[in-house]
Design a protein around this motif. Structure first.
Motif, mmCIF file in Angstrom:
data_model
loop_
_atom_site.group_PDB
_atom_site.id
_atom_site.type_symbol
_atom_site.label_atom_id
_atom_site.label_comp_id
_atom_site.label_asym_id
_atom_site.label_seq_id
_atom_site.Cartn_x
_atom_site.Cartn_y
_atom_site.Cartn_z
ATOM 1 N N TYR A 1 0.834 -1.202 0.000
ATOM 2 C CA TYR A 1 0.000 0.000 0.000
ATOM 3 C C TYR A 1 0.868 1.252 0.000
ATOM 4 N N PRO A 2 0.583 2.288 -0.818
ATOM 5 C CA PRO A 2 -0.566 2.418 -1.737
ATOM 6 C C PRO A 2 -0.258 2.002 -3.169
ATOM 7 N N PHE A 3 0.705 1.098 -3.365
ATOM 8 C CA PHE A 3 1.067 0.646 -4.705
ATOM 9 C C PHE A 3 0.529 -0.761 -4.967
ATOM 10 N N ASP A 4 -0.569 -1.102 -4.304
ATOM 11 C CA ASP A 4 -1.071 -2.468 -4.346
ATOM 12 C C ASP A 4 -2.115 -2.665 -5.446
ATOM 13 N N ASP A 5 -2.188 -3.910 -5.910
ATOM 14 C CA ASP A 5 -3.269 -4.392 -6.765
ATOM 15 C C ASP A 5 -4.045 -5.436 -5.977
ATOM 16 N N GLN A 6 -5.343 -5.503 -6.208
ATOM 17 C CA GLN A 6 -6.189 -6.455 -5.499
ATOM 18 C C GLN A 6 -7.040 -7.226 -6.503
ATOM 19 N N ILE A 7 -7.491 -8.405 -6.079
ATOM 20 C CA ILE A 7 -8.428 -9.204 -6.865
ATOM 21 C C ILE A 7 -9.669 -9.423 -6.005
ATOM 22 N N LEU A 8 -10.786 -8.860 -6.442
ATOM 23 C CA LEU A 8 -12.055 -9.057 -5.742
ATOM 24 C C LEU A 8 -12.603 -10.418 -6.146
ATOM 25 N N HIS A 9 -12.589 -11.342 -5.190
ATOM 26 C CA HIS A 9 -12.917 -12.746 -5.460
ATOM 27 C C HIS A 9 -14.310 -13.049 -4.917
ATOM 28 N N ILE A 10 -15.167 -13.555 -5.788
ATOM 29 C CA ILE A 10 -16.538 -13.932 -5.415
ATOM 30 C C ILE A 10 -16.718 -15.404 -5.749
ATOM 31 N N GLN A 11 -17.118 -16.195 -4.768
ATOM 32 C CA GLN A 11 -17.278 -17.633 -4.959
ATOM 33 C C GLN A 11 -18.741 -18.012 -4.760
ATOM 34 N N ILE A 12 -19.332 -18.603 -5.786
ATOM 35 C CA ILE A 12 -20.750 -18.949 -5.786
ATOM 36 C C ILE A 12 -20.882 -20.463 -5.787
ATOM 37 N N LEU B 1 -10.434 -0.580 -12.975
ATOM 38 C CA LEU B 1 -10.979 -1.924 -13.178
ATOM 39 C C LEU B 1 -10.303 -2.590 -14.359
ATOM 40 N N LYS B 2 -9.972 -3.863 -14.193
ATOM 41 C CA LYS B 2 -9.385 -4.642 -15.280
ATOM 42 C C LYS B 2 -10.350 -5.756 -15.687
ATOM 43 N N SER B 3 -9.968 -6.521 -16.702
ATOM 44 C CA SER B 3 -10.853 -7.549 -17.244
ATOM 45 C C SER B 3 -11.141 -8.611 -16.193
ATOM 46 N N ALA B 4 -12.430 -8.912 -16.012
ATOM 47 C CA ALA B 4 -12.847 -9.918 -15.033
ATOM 48 C C ALA B 4 -12.813 -11.309 -15.669
ATOM 49 N N GLY B 5 -12.751 -12.323 -14.820
ATOM 50 C CA GLY B 5 -12.725 -13.699 -15.285
ATOM 51 C C GLY B 5 -13.601 -14.592 -14.435
ATOM 52 N N VAL C 1 -12.366 -10.163 -10.120
ATOM 53 C CA VAL C 1 -12.352 -8.814 -10.690
ATOM 54 C C VAL C 1 -11.069 -8.130 -10.224
ATOM 55 N N PRO C 2 -10.028 -8.053 -11.075
ATOM 56 C CA PRO C 2 -8.789 -7.374 -10.675
ATOM 57 C C PRO C 2 -8.986 -5.855 -10.671
ATOM 58 N N ILE C 3 -8.446 -5.187 -9.657
ATOM 59 C CA ILE C 3 -8.481 -3.734 -9.567
ATOM 60 C C ILE C 3 -7.085 -3.235 -9.210
ATOM 61 N N GLN C 4 -6.744 -2.059 -9.722
ATOM 62 C CA GLN C 4 -5.429 -1.456 -9.477
ATOM 63 C C GLN C 4 -5.624 -0.083 -8.862
ATOM 64 N N ARG C 5 -4.923 0.195 -7.773
ATOM 65 C CA ARG C 5 -5.086 1.454 -7.062
ATOM 66 C C ARG C 5 -4.360 2.590 -7.794
ATOM 67 N N HIS C 6 -4.985 3.773 -7.816
ATOM 68 C CA HIS C 6 -4.313 4.977 -8.296
ATOM 69 C C HIS C 6 -3.415 5.486 -7.170
ATOM 70 N N SER C 7 -2.158 5.107 -7.195
ATOM 71 C CA SER C 7 -1.266 5.327 -6.056
ATOM 72 C C SER C 7 -1.104 6.801 -5.719
ATOM 73 N N LEU C 8 -0.976 7.650 -6.731
ATOM 74 C CA LEU C 8 -0.674 9.056 -6.472
ATOM 75 C C LEU C 8 -1.804 9.772 -5.734
ATOM 76 N N LEU C 9 -3.022 9.247 -5.830
ATOM 77 C CA LEU C 9 -4.136 9.889 -5.131
ATOM 78 C C LEU C 9 -4.020 9.747 -3.621
ATOM 79 N N PHE C 10 -3.269 8.750 -3.155
ATOM 80 C CA PHE C 10 -3.186 8.463 -1.720
ATOM 81 C C PHE C 10 -1.898 8.985 -1.090
#
Length: 345
Positions: A144-155, A187-191, A223-232
């Motif tokens: 943080y704040p240079f992190d990338d995250q993956i929002l994981h949803i399991q159904i 937001l990046k391409s979801a899978g 759903v991969p997401i990338q933080r805008h580091s400079l904003l933080f």
């Protein structure tokens, strides 16, 4: 004489802060390592091939309409989506109504599965659901704040013992609404893909022949997401910037130097407390904790070098003391910038 006493007092205060933070870094790093250590599993007993559930497949597709409430401290986020199912078997035995978000949060009306449409098809049935749920997500914030995250949803199905072949639809298994914007994120391409949940228990029922781990079929949406580091950088690290500026001023201004050093210590410590209340403790084992050490080591360097040059070395060699006084400011700035550049992920 009074100025010398204050200088040594500030030196000891800065040294104590650095030692405390170093010990805290060791503790946080050890805790993070313990948290990431996998449970002991006898993988030699796990079958090499997992038997696929028998029967017709239940295929899932999703259209994500909204993602909000990304809470780093509580390790969760909220999602809203349209979920459709394609069942290739008898309509009476369609298990679509038993679907749920396996890593969701159940508290009152936080999670909802509302069927809004149903059609019979040539091969079975088709259902459309409107889904809203809070989802558990273990954020990794060491960068943080240079992190990338993956929002994981399991159904999956609410009944972990129900053997249904879950899979994704053939085309466009998951899409994100083009109008969805996440402030501060890209937001990046979801899978989407078929997965399973390993249950380290037989749940009181006999396991199938050759099984030692019960596996619950599931479908995962990433759903991969990338933080805008400079904003933080400015709002979260303003205290550290102020501490560096105060150290530079203390080297330029010959009077009121002790007050400036003390203000730098308070500013850096206050910034650390602010971030610690905003992020989980595991984040302090990464970039933020290392940055705190660099700031306090820089303050210690300024106090120690200034004391040695102006008080002790001045009485031994006046010319050498003058040269070192000129080099003190650029050396402090250079070491601070190099240290920060070195720890940036």
């Amino acid at each position: 004489m009074r100025s010398r006493r204050w200088t040594w007092r500030l030196l000891w205060v800065a040294l104590a802060c650095v030692l405390t933070l170093s010990l805290a870094q060791v503790g946080w790093g050890g805790q993070a390592a313990v948290e990431q250590r996998p449970a002991a599993i006898d993988w030699g007993r796990v079958p090499a091939e997992v038997m696929e559930p028998e029967g017709p497949p239940l295929r899932l597709g999703a259209y994500i309409t909204n993602i909000n409430n990304i809470d780093l401290l509580q390790d969760q986020f909220s999602v809203e989506m349209l979920l459709w199912t394609e069942w290739a078997g008898d309509a009476q035995s369609d298990p679509s109504d038993n679907l749920m978000i396996l890593n969701g949060i159940y508290d009152g009306d936080i999670q909802r599965f509302e069927r809004v449409s149903h059609e019979k098809t040539a091969t079975g049935s088709w259902n459309l659901y409107r889904v809203r749920s809070a989802v558990v997500k273990r954020f990794r914030l060491q960068r943080y704040p240079f992190d990338d995250q993956i929002l994981h949803i399991q159904i999956g199905l609410a009944d972990p013992l129900q053997t249904v072949n879950l899979n994704v639809v053939d085309q466009e298994a998951v899409m994100v609404s083009p109008g969805l914007l996440l402030p501060g994120w890209t937001l990046k391409s979801a899978g989407a893909y078929a997965s399973s949940v390993s249950l380290m228990s037989d749940l009181g029922r006999p396991l199938a022949a050759g099984e030692v781990i019960r596996r619950q079929p599931a479908v995962s949406l990433d759903v991969p997401i990338q933080r805008h580091s400079l904003l933080f950088v400015a709002p979260d690290f303003l205290g550290y910037m102020l501490a560096v500026g105060l150290c530079i001023m203390s080297l330029l201004i010959t009077r009121s130097r002790d007050d400036l050093i003390l203000a730098a210590v308070v500013s850096a410590g206050g910034n650390f407390v602010f971030i610690a209340g905003k992020l989980p403790v595991t984040a302090m084992a990464g970039f933020i904790g290392n940055l705190q050490l660099i700031i306090f080591l820089g303050i210690l360097y300024v106090v120690a070098a200034d004391e040695l040059i102006d008080v002790h070395l001045l009485n031994v060699n006046n010319r050498l003391s003058t040269v070192l006084r000129v080099l003190l400011l650029p050396s402090y700035v250079a070491m601070t910038l190099i240290g920060i550049y070195w720890i940036i992920p």
